[in-house]
Design a protein around this motif. Structure first.
Motif, mmCIF file in Angstrom:
data_model
loop_
_atom_site.group_PDB
_atom_site.id
_atom_site.type_symbol
_atom_site.label_atom_id
_atom_site.label_comp_id
_atom_site.label_asym_id
_atom_site.label_seq_id
_atom_site.Cartn_x
_atom_site.Cartn_y
_atom_site.Cartn_z
ATOM 1 N N MET A 81 -8.648 3.342 0.557
ATOM 2 C CA MET A 81 -8.133 2.298 1.606
ATOM 3 C C MET A 81 -8.523 0.976 1.110
ATOM 4 O O MET A 81 -9.714 0.702 0.337
ATOM 5 C CB MET A 81 -8.920 2.440 2.920
ATOM 6 N N ASN B 27 -0.105 9.409 13.017
ATOM 7 C CA ASN B 27 -1.303 8.926 11.874
ATOM 8 C C ASN B 27 -2.428 10.053 11.344
ATOM 9 O O ASN B 27 -2.752 10.129 10.180
ATOM 10 C CB ASN B 27 -1.825 7.526 12.384
ATOM 11 N N ARG C 61 8.621 -5.854 5.130
ATOM 12 C CA ARG C 61 8.269 -6.429 6.259
ATOM 13 C C ARG C 61 9.391 -6.991 7.055
ATOM 14 O O ARG C 61 10.233 -7.297 6.277
ATOM 15 C CB ARG C 61 7.159 -7.246 6.142
ATOM 16 N N ASP D 198 -6.668 -3.056 -0.717
ATOM 17 C CA ASP D 198 -5.447 -3.607 -1.119
ATOM 18 C C ASP D 198 -5.444 -3.297 -2.568
ATOM 19 O O ASP D 198 -6.373 -3.724 -3.238
ATOM 20 C CB ASP D 198 -5.680 -5.341 -1.312
ATOM 21 N N ARG E 271 6.826 -5.755 15.574
ATOM 22 C CA ARG E 271 5.461 -5.539 16.106
ATOM 23 C C ARG E 271 5.208 -5.924 17.443
ATOM 24 O O ARG E 271 4.804 -5.377 18.290
ATOM 25 C CB ARG E 271 4.414 -5.998 15.105
ATOM 26 N N ASN F 124 3.669 3.987 12.187
ATOM 27 C CA ASN F 124 2.735 3.372 13.072
ATOM 28 C C ASN F 124 3.403 2.347 13.744
ATOM 29 O O ASN F 124 2.874 2.080 14.932
ATOM 30 C CB ASN F 124 1.481 2.753 12.026
ATOM 31 N N TRP F 125 4.480 1.674 13.204
ATOM 32 C CA TRP F 125 4.916 0.456 14.008
ATOM 33 C C TRP F 125 6.646 0.677 13.840
ATOM 34 O O TRP F 125 7.294 -0.580 14.180
ATOM 35 C CB TRP F 125 4.502 -0.790 13.072
ATOM 36 N N LYS G 248 -11.642 -3.641 -1.028
ATOM 37 C CA LYS G 248 -11.794 -3.448 0.325
ATOM 38 C C LYS G 248 -13.123 -3.886 0.711
ATOM 39 O O LYS G 248 -14.507 -3.784 0.110
ATOM 40 C CB LYS G 248 -11.727 -1.813 0.526
ATOM 41 N N GLU H 200 -3.749 2.700 0.307
ATOM 42 C CA GLU H 200 -3.095 2.396 1.390
ATOM 43 C C GLU H 200 -3.989 1.038 2.057
ATOM 44 O O GLU H 200 -5.221 1.154 2.198
ATOM 45 C CB GLU H 200 -2.959 3.136 2.453
ATOM 46 N N ARG H 201 -3.397 0.005 2.361
ATOM 47 C CA ARG H 201 -4.123 -1.352 2.845
ATOM 48 C C ARG H 201 -4.344 -1.188 4.245
ATOM 49 O O ARG H 201 -5.359 -1.921 4.872
ATOM 50 C CB ARG H 201 -3.433 -2.413 2.382
ATOM 51 N N GLU H 202 -3.466 -0.520 5.033
ATOM 52 C CA GLU H 202 -3.636 -0.670 6.602
ATOM 53 C C GLU H 202 -3.761 0.990 7.349
ATOM 54 O O GLU H 202 -4.909 1.369 7.616
ATOM 55 C CB GLU H 202 -2.333 -1.445 7.237
ATOM 56 N N ASN H 203 -2.609 1.490 7.426
ATOM 57 C CA ASN H 203 -2.736 2.835 8.139
ATOM 58 C C ASN H 203 -1.981 3.755 7.409
ATOM 59 O O ASN H 203 -0.615 3.659 6.957
ATOM 60 C CB ASN H 203 -1.979 2.364 9.646
#
Length: 470
Positions: free
Chosen positions: A111, A95, A145, A113, A163, A44-45, A126, A34-37
């Motif tokens: 964590m 989360n 996205r 890319d 967002r 999350n969003w 990372k 996972e690159r973000e959360n």
């Protein structure tokens, strides 16, 4: 030496983390990248924090109409910062819940890319440090996205995607929403209830165009009654961003272009899949309009590589992604020799859709128009909320439930709802479709009283001309 797994899942949204959990349950050594959360966009969003916002707006709406219930609520007000803080708190809690589930199921979390370097290899980067991972199978669950308009690039100040709309720098006074799908309509409903002056522009001839035409018509009337301006068959051709607002050039049905001033704009015109820079091209993984092609068991054209969720074909829904995650995990376990799992192909005709505006809408299966286009002889039943005692007692007597049956076989082809809590009710029809129940099965089922679900029974009876309370 690279760490080796039975399965690596690239992406931890509602498809990815569920796939990882199911794989771990089946005894597979599993990792997630996972690159973000953890939890991805939805948790999350997206799905969850937006529902928290909408819940606050719903309560504010009821407080504003307290006297309709014999109550008094004076000098009420909304604190947007506190509403947003609550929403972010909900997202944080969930989360942390996913983090706990990863530990509980002994799933390694990497964590950074992730990029596929071979059909059995992923490199995770990372902070400039690269880690090599190897797996017998890979599931791509990188999601999507918000799609941007070339003339309306999001800046987080005046031009928003979802967002910024969830963490607004300020309360919009006059809001333009471009697009009337689920995301656009939910934000339009939220900000309208919170006191903004809202205009929705939709290029199609009706809002929520994937829904049944009668649902679209009813929703447009309801939102207009609430004070929204709805422009269908219209488009935004240009946006000029200024220090204190934006000016949108809106082309109406008549072809005339009218410049109109707004304080903010939300762009909600669909999604773009996250397929760039993850190694698809080098592996020759096939896509259509950017979305990864898969079969019923979520397999791509490259052996051992699977794909699920928004990065694949529509519908782009969290619950579809989660279900695909289970299918893919079970298909992988079976391919590795597990004879006790029996993965089933996804039937997209049985995937429900929900929009959490006010009033809510939900549906599953064919619209009346689609059923006719398919050449089916149909029977249609409708029942209004005003005919239901529980709806009247709740003060929620606006809405209806519509059923579409095959006139020859009794098969439930589709169900469509608008009104209070219909996003909870729709699963009854979804279970019925999955179980291949026919009209008689619904008719002979006892529904509890007093409930909103009784309308589901009545809408089936109505298809036979047998509705009891209207």
């Amino acid at each position: 030496m690279a760490q080796t797994y039975d399965l690596i899942v690239l992406g931890s949204g509602p498809g990815g983390y569920v796939a990882a959990i199911r794989a771990a349950q089946l005894g597979l050594k599993t990792a997630i990248v996972e690159r973000e959360n953890l939890g991805g966009i939805c948790l999350n969003w997206g799905c969850i924090p937006t529902k928290a916002l909408l819940r606050s707006a719903e309560i504010f709406h009821y407080m504003s109409h307290a006297k309709d219930y014999g109550l008094a609520a004076e000098k009420i007000s909304a604190d947007l910062d506190a509403v947003v803080k609550r929403s972010r708190g909900v997202a944080k809690q969930l989360n942390q819940g996913v983090t706990h589930l990863m530990k509980k199921n002994k799933i390694d979390v990497h964590m950074g890319d992730g990029v596929l370097t071979a059909k059995d290899s992923i490199t995770v980067t990372k902070d400039g440090k690269a880690t090599a991972l190897k797996a017998k199978n890979i599931i791509i669950a990188t999601g999507a996205r918000a799609r941007e308009l070339p003339f309306a690039k999001a800046d987080g100040k005046r031009v928003w995607t979802y967002r910024a709309a969830m963490t607004p720098p300020e309360m919009p006074s006059k809001l333009l929403v471009i697009g009337s799908g689920a995301i656009g309509i939910e934000f339009a409903s939220f900000y309208n209830d919170m006191g903004a002056e809202v205009t929705v522009v939709e290029m199609m001839d009706r809002i929520v165009p994937v829904e049944d035409a009668e649902i679209s018509d009813f929703l447009q009337k309801a939102l207009t009654k609430q004070g929204m301006t709805i422009l269908t068959g219209a488009g935004v051709e240009k946006i000029d961003v200024k220090a204190n607002g934006i000016t949108a050039a809106i082309k109406g049905k008549d072809g005339k272009v009218s410049p109109t001033d707004f304080s903010h704009v939300i762009v909600a015109v669909g999604i773009a899949p996250n397929t760039e820079n993850i190694g698809l091209e080098a592996l020759g993984i096939k896509t259509t309009k950017g979305h990864i092609d898969t079969d019923g068991l979520c397999r791509t054209n490259v052996a051992g590589v699977y794909a699920i969720g928004d990065v694949t074909a529509p519908p782009w829904l969290a619950h579809k992604a989660s279900h695909e995650g289970v299918i893919a995990a079970e298909a992988i376990a079976q391919s590795l020799g597990n004879k006790d799992v029996h993965p089933h192909a996804m039937d997209k005709a049985n995937i429900p859709g929900c929009t959490y505006c006010h009033p809510q809408i939900s549906s599953v299966g064919m619209t009346e128009a689609k059923a006719k286009e398919a050449g089916r002889k149909i029977k249609v039943g409708k029942f209004p909320f005003i005919g239901n005692g529980k709806a009247i007692a709740l003060g929620e007597a606006e809405g209806f439930i519509k059923t579409v049956f095959d006139a020859e076989t009794g098969e439930l082809l589709g169900a469509h709802m608008i009104g209070a809590e219909v996003t909870e009710l729709i699963q009854g029809y979804t279970v019925g479709k999955q179980a291949e129940l026919v009209e008689t099965d619904f008719i002979q089922t006892v529904f509890p009283h007093p409930t909103l679900s009784e309308m589901m029974h009545e809408a089936v009876l109505a298809a036979e001309g047998r509705a009891l309370h209207i």
